[in-house]
Design an enzyme around this catalytic site. Structure first.
Site, short mmCIF file in Angstrom:
data_model
loop_
_atom_site.label_atom_id
_atom_site.label_comp_id
_atom_site.label_asym_id
_atom_site.label_seq_id
_atom_site.Cartn_x
_atom_site.Cartn_y
_atom_site.Cartn_z
N ASP A 236 0.82 -1.21 0.00
CA ASP A 236 0.00 0.00 0.00
C ASP A 236 0.86 1.26 0.00
OD1 ASP A 236 -2.77 1.16 0.62
OD2 ASP A 236 -1.57 2.01 2.24
N GLU A 298 1.54 -0.61 -5.10
CA GLU A 298 0.58 0.46 -5.48
C GLU A 298 1.42 1.67 -5.88
OE1 GLU A 298 -3.16 3.10 -3.82
OE2 GLU A 298 -1.47 2.65 -2.51
C1 GLC Z 1 -3.82 3.41 -0.46
C2 GLC Z 1 -5.13 2.66 -0.34
C3 GLC Z 1 -6.18 3.61 0.11
C4 GLC Z 1 -5.81 4.11 1.48
C5 GLC Z 1 -4.42 4.76 1.45
C6 GLC Z 1 -3.88 4.96 2.83
O1 GLC Z 1 -3.85 4.35 -1.43
O2 GLC Z 1 -5.43 2.05 -1.57
O3 GLC Z 1 -7.46 3.02 0.15
O4 GLC Z 1 -6.75 5.05 1.92
O5 GLC Z 1 -3.48 3.95 0.79
O6 GLC Z 1 -3.56 3.73 3.42
#
Ligand code: GLC
Length: 579
Positions: A236, A298
């Site tokens: 993440d 991500e």
């Molecule tokens: C990432 C997740 C998102 C979350 C953020 C903070 O972007 O996909 O849903 O709010 O991280 O953890």
């Protein structure tokens, strides 16, 4: 796309001042299906994101859970899913619906127990489906014991696990850094008179990755899940792991974001080079486990050059950093898609691309790409870009049905805090997290008829649902099923090379998939609302055949006589084997 600032990329872009560069002309424990060419399993995989709150409720409390997912594994197997990515299921105060973790080695009771998780893992394995965990390394919940200790005094041994600093003066934070979720990224703690940094909500304090104890502790949690037999991790917000050690202020850019804060250049808080050392150490760790564990990132990044770095100079970092350029182009522009797919093919040093069009943070692709008239046909084009290119494919529950983003209409109904902070310009992410639409029963089969689902079921469930679409030959679900099956069974679509063609400029996007032994498949997608007739001469691609045998085409399309005349209805798709 109707709402402004509602798209997660644009949220990030607005905040950090990035401009998406679209330039360019044109188990151990899980020993599962072995690919026939001994490629790693993830290279041809379809990875399906489940937002556990919204997939299937098994106990009637209106919130999806692990046993619900287990009940639905047969559906996922029939669809052709190779791996499930589970959004966080760890204990959490649920401020950011699981992305604020208070214990990395347990299950949140509202999703079930560890025994339920073990059963899910075992049942999935029986169906040759792997489980990928979401791993939030950037921050914890403010209720995590690590943070509670860190906060307790300036001399606590865990003080240095988070980013604490003195303010610039009374009530003035250490610098101008902003949270991705609106306003200052610093929160004052009156007890110790210092501020802590939070890239996201104040309830999500950032860990200090310059402290080696943090890596040690987090890798311990990662080992815990590897030992259980999970197939890998989706990391993440991973580019946010490090921030400038000297805490220099970020450059202010023109304009304001959807929270009304000044736009900032993010080069001091995002994508810092230090993160790559951690990625290499993590990869060493996952490589030490058998079964081909995968690390996915991500990675919202400005261009392919930045994405390339995440594979590692020696292919020793992430196997699958997400390519967010292709999926979030957000316009039906054949030339730009051609250029971006071409870049993913050639500019990542032979790394494996990972395309994704939908996830729990962004308006669904149905709304972002649809023109309001041809949405179903356009959704077939999107599915084709995802599944008939050479990319590993990542999809989001309901994408296969054509589920739409259904945002709340009243601020008092908003669940995602972003929507409360930014209303009405920013309505938050509830709209893309609505319950899975299984059938036409009350609550769409997501939960019992008498329960109140945690987010309302959109009224579209009566016509957009699994039960109905499974029976309809020309539904989006049937299209996905056929395409996924073709991708598995047809050698050229499975692992043939990919060459983008430029036969009809901006009207038609087409490409060729070809095996080493000369089996060729042509894919052509009409990017316009008008019929297009295209003549293909593939002799310069070393393809001598002139005849074509249809593998899949948009329902109602005419059968082509030969490669010299392929007729595509508005936003039509044609996939054929060249003979
Ligand atoms: C990432 C997740 C998102 C979350 C953020 C903070 O972007 O996909 O849903 O709010 O991280 O953890």
């Amino acid at each position: 796309m109707s709402r402004t600032g509602g798209h997660f990329v644009s949220r990030l872009v607005a905040l950090v001042g990035l401009a998406l560069s679209l330039a360019g002309p044109c188990a151990g424990a899980q020993a599962l299906s072995v690919d026939h060419k001994s490629d790693p399993w993830w290279k041809h995989a379809l990875i399906y994101e489940i937002y556990p709150r919204s997939f299937q409720d098994s106990n009637g409390d209106g919130v999806g859970d692990l046993n619900g997912i287990t009940q639905r594994l047969d559906y996922l197997q029939t669809l052709g899913v190779d791996a499930i990515w589970l959004s966080p299921i760890y204990p959490s105060p649920q401020v950011d619906f699981g992305y604020d973790i208070s214990n990395y080695e347990a299950i949140d009771p509202q999703y079930g127990t560890m025994a339920d998780f073990d059963r899910l893992l075992a049942e999935a394995r029986k169906r040759k489906i792997r489980i990928i965990m979401d791993m939030v390394m950037n921050h914890t919940s403010d209720k995590h014991p690590w943070f509670i200790e860190s906060k307790s005094s300036k001399t606590n041994p865990k003080r240095g696990w988070y980013v604490w600093r003195d303010g610039k003066g009374p009530g003035v934070p250490p610098n101008n850094w902003e949270s991705g979720f609106g306003h200052s990224a610093w929160k004052f703690d009156p007890k110790t008179s210092q501020w802590y940094y939070h890239r996201f909500y104040p309830e999500q304090p950032d860990l200090n990755w310059r402290n080696p104890e943090v890596e040690h502790a987090m890798f311990g949690a990662i080992r815990f899940w590897l030992n259980k037999g999970v197939a890998g991790f989706r990391l993440d917000a991973i580019p946010a792991l490090f921030e400038d050690e000297q805490l220099r202020g970020e450059k202010v850019l023109p304009g304001a974001n959807s929270y009304g804060d000044p736009n900032l250049d993010d080069s001091l808080t995002n994508n810092l080079p230090e993160v790559h050392q951690v990625m290499r150490s993590l990869r060493k760790l996952t490589n030490s486990y058998p079964g081909g564990r995968v690390v996915i990132g991500e990675t919202y990044l400005p261009d392919i050059g930045e994405l390339r770095k995440w594979y590692g100079a020696d292919h020793d970092e992430l196997q699958l950093p997400m390519d967010m350029q292709v999926g979030f182009l957000n316009k039906m522009d054949a030339s730009l898609f051609r250029s971006l797919i071409d870049q993913a093919e050639h500019d990542i040093d032979g790394g494996q691309p990972l395309f994704v069009f939908d996830n729990h943070d962004n308006i669904r692709s149905w709304n972002r790409y649809g023109d309001g008239v041809h949405n179903l046909d356009i959704a077939r084009v999107i599915a084709t870009l995802l599944l008939a290119t050479r990319s590993t494919a990542m999809m989001y529950y309901g994408e296969e049905l054509g589920m739409t983003t259904t945002p709340p209409t009243r601020v008092e109904d908003v669940k995602d805090p972003i929507g409360k902070i930014g209303w009405p310009a920013e309505k938050g992410r509830d709209g893309e997290r609505t319950p899975m639409q299984w059938d036409g029963a009350p609550n769409a089969g997501f939960t019992t008829a008498s329960a109140t689902p945690w987010l309302p079921v959109p009224s579209s469930y009566k016509t957009v649902n699994v039960a109905l679409e499974s029976r309809e030959d020309d539904s989006l679900l049937s299209w996905y099923q056929r395409l996924i099956q073709l991708r598995r069974e047809n050698p050229a679509l499975h692992d043939g090379s990919l060459t983008m063609l430029n036969v009809d400029g901006n009207n038609v996007l087409s490409w060729l998939r070809k095996t080493a032994d000369g089996q060729s498949v042509l894919v052509a997608c009409n990017f316009t609302a008008h019929q297009q007739t295209v003549a293909f001469d593939l002799s310069s691609q070393g393809v001598s055949g002139r005849q074509i045998k249809t593998l899949l085409q948009t329902p109602g399309s005419p059968e082509p006589d030969s490669l010299a005349s392929v007729k595509l209805p508005p936003y039509g798709v044609y996939i054929g084997q060249i003979q």
